[in-house]
Design a protein around this motif. Structure first.
Motif, short mmCIF file in Angstrom:
data_model
loop_
_atom_site.label_atom_id
_atom_site.label_comp_id
_atom_site.label_asym_id
_atom_site.label_seq_id
_atom_site.Cartn_x
_atom_site.Cartn_y
_atom_site.Cartn_z
N ALA A 15 0.83 -1.21 0.00
CA ALA A 15 0.00 0.00 0.00
C ALA A 15 0.86 1.26 0.00
N VAL A 16 1.95 1.24 0.78
CA VAL A 16 2.84 2.42 0.83
C VAL A 16 3.51 2.63 -0.52
N ASP A 17 3.97 1.52 -1.14
CA ASP A 17 4.61 1.62 -2.45
C ASP A 17 3.64 2.16 -3.51
N ILE A 18 2.38 1.76 -3.39
CA ILE A 18 1.37 2.25 -4.33
C ILE A 18 1.34 3.77 -4.33
N PRO A 34 6.06 21.40 -9.38
CA PRO A 34 6.52 22.11 -8.19
C PRO A 34 5.52 23.18 -7.73
N GLY A 35 5.21 23.13 -6.44
CA GLY A 35 4.27 24.10 -5.89
C GLY A 35 2.84 23.61 -5.82
N ASP A 36 2.52 22.51 -6.55
CA ASP A 36 1.15 21.97 -6.52
C ASP A 36 0.82 21.45 -5.12
N ARG A 37 -0.43 21.68 -4.73
CA ARG A 37 -0.90 21.14 -3.45
C ARG A 37 -1.54 19.77 -3.69
N LEU A 38 -1.15 18.79 -2.87
CA LEU A 38 -1.71 17.45 -3.01
C LEU A 38 -3.08 17.36 -2.32
N PRO A 39 -3.89 16.41 -2.75
CA PRO A 39 -5.16 16.18 -2.04
C PRO A 39 -4.86 15.75 -0.60
N ASN A 40 -5.87 15.78 0.26
CA ASN A 40 -5.63 15.36 1.64
C ASN A 40 -5.54 13.83 1.73
N GLU A 41 -5.19 13.35 2.91
CA GLU A 41 -5.00 11.91 3.10
C GLU A 41 -6.23 11.10 2.72
N LEU A 42 -7.40 11.58 3.10
CA LEU A 42 -8.64 10.85 2.83
C LEU A 42 -8.87 10.72 1.34
N GLU A 43 -8.68 11.81 0.59
CA GLU A 43 -8.91 11.79 -0.86
C GLU A 43 -7.95 10.83 -1.55
N ILE A 44 -6.68 10.84 -1.13
CA ILE A 44 -5.69 9.95 -1.74
C ILE A 44 -6.00 8.49 -1.40
N SER A 45 -6.34 8.25 -0.13
CA SER A 45 -6.60 6.87 0.30
C SER A 45 -7.81 6.29 -0.42
N GLU A 46 -8.84 7.09 -0.60
CA GLU A 46 -10.03 6.62 -1.31
C GLU A 46 -9.73 6.42 -2.80
N ARG A 52 -5.47 5.32 5.24
CA ARG A 52 -4.90 6.64 5.49
C ARG A 52 -3.52 6.51 6.14
N GLY A 53 -3.35 5.43 6.93
CA GLY A 53 -2.05 5.19 7.55
C GLY A 53 -0.97 4.95 6.51
N SER A 54 -1.32 4.24 5.46
CA SER A 54 -0.36 3.98 4.38
C SER A 54 -0.02 5.27 3.64
N VAL A 55 -1.03 6.10 3.44
CA VAL A 55 -0.79 7.40 2.79
C VAL A 55 0.15 8.23 3.65
N ARG A 56 -0.10 8.23 4.95
CA ARG A 56 0.72 9.03 5.88
C ARG A 56 2.18 8.56 5.85
N GLU A 57 2.37 7.24 5.82
CA GLU A 57 3.73 6.68 5.78
C GLU A 57 4.42 7.01 4.47
N MET A 59 3.87 9.61 2.63
CA MET A 59 4.22 11.04 2.64
C MET A 59 5.51 11.29 3.42
N LYS A 60 5.71 10.52 4.48
CA LYS A 60 6.96 10.65 5.25
C LYS A 60 8.16 10.26 4.38
N ILE A 61 8.00 9.20 3.59
CA ILE A 61 9.07 8.75 2.71
C ILE A 61 9.37 9.79 1.64
N LEU A 62 8.33 10.31 1.02
CA LEU A 62 8.51 11.31 -0.03
C LEU A 62 9.11 12.60 0.53
N SER A 63 8.74 12.93 1.76
CA SER A 63 9.31 14.10 2.42
C SER A 63 10.79 13.90 2.70
N ALA A 64 11.15 12.67 3.12
CA ALA A 64 12.55 12.36 3.41
C ALA A 64 13.41 12.46 2.15
#
Length: 239
Positions: A15-18, A34-46, A52-57, A59-64
């Motif tokens: 799920a995280v890799d997806i 660059p500069g685009d705002r992503l949808p929120n966790e709920l929108e991406i997960s759906e 939503r936990g997978s989305v959150r994880e 995002m941490k990877i992409l941020s890193a």
């Protein structure tokens, strides 16, 4: 931008890799910029059918990796400028591989020829950066007359190469070149313990002359002169 049809899963993967791979692909295809705002966790997960936990994880990877910027209370955005985290990881890997002087010589020689070719290619659009290079050389001349310290000379040397990278007008090349020069900073510092800027002044002036005359035929000669000087001064350190 309508993201409704962008965040969908078509692969068998975690799920995280997806989430991570989907967003990376959207960046590659420039459907996310660059500069685009992503949808929120709920929108991406759906949209992807993941938690939503997978989305959150993800995002941490992409941020890193310095690809997205998570702004608490304000949403998540595609970074407008590359982050340093990935380069820091590459730099660590480069250190661990422990390349010797011969390997570094060959790499610098090949890569800096390409850098200088790009500088000439973008001559019409890099006037401010070229002006900064000229100022850097004048500063070095003044520093030599005033008896600057090896540390000051090294900082001027590093600035010259950073400016040379910016003259390519290619952000990726500039980033890689800066990363390489940061790795080589200790060896560049060594070169200034055995001279008072005179050798570096000569090779930097040679490079600047090639740029100002836009003489492609002298690129190899100028870079060879520069890298040879760096290599020779390394050997003088132990004598």
């Amino acid at each position: 931008m309508d993201f409704n049809n962008l965040f969908q899963s078509n692969k068998r993967e975690s799920a995280v890799d997806i989430v991570v791979n989907n967003i990376k692909q959207l960046l590659i295809e420039r459907k996310l910029k660059p500069g685009d705002r992503l949808p929120n966790e709920l929108e991406i997960s759906e949209g992807m059918g993941v938690s939503r936990g997978s989305v959150r994880e993800a995002m941490k990877i992409l941020s890193a990796f310095g690809l997205i910027d998570i702004r608490v209370g304000n949403g998540t955005y595609v970074c407008e400028t590359p982050g340093n985290s990935l380069m820091d990881s590459l730099l660590f890997s480069f250190f661990v591989s422990n390349p010797d002087i011969e390997n570094l010589y060959e790499f610098r020689h090949i890569f800096e020829i390409d850098v200088l070719e790009l500088v000439l290619k973008h001559y019409d659009s890099n006037e401010p950066e070229r002006a900064a290079l000229k100022k850097n050389l004048k500063d070095l001349e003044k520093m030599m007359k005033e008896g600057a310290s090896p540390e000051q000379l090294k900082e001027n040397d590093m600035e010259f190469h950073h400016l040379l990278g910016s003259c390519t007008k290619n952000l990726l090349i500039e980033r890689i070149y800066n990363f390489v020069m940061e790795f080589m900073e200790p060896s560049i510092a060594i070169t200034h313990r055995k001279q008072k800027g005179e050798f570096v002044y000569q090779v930097h002036k040679h490079i600047l002359d090639v740029i100002e005359t836009r003489n492609y035929e002298l690129i190899d000669e100028a870079i060879t002169d520069s890298v040879d000087t760096w290599s020779v001064l390394q050997n003088l350190q132990d004598k």
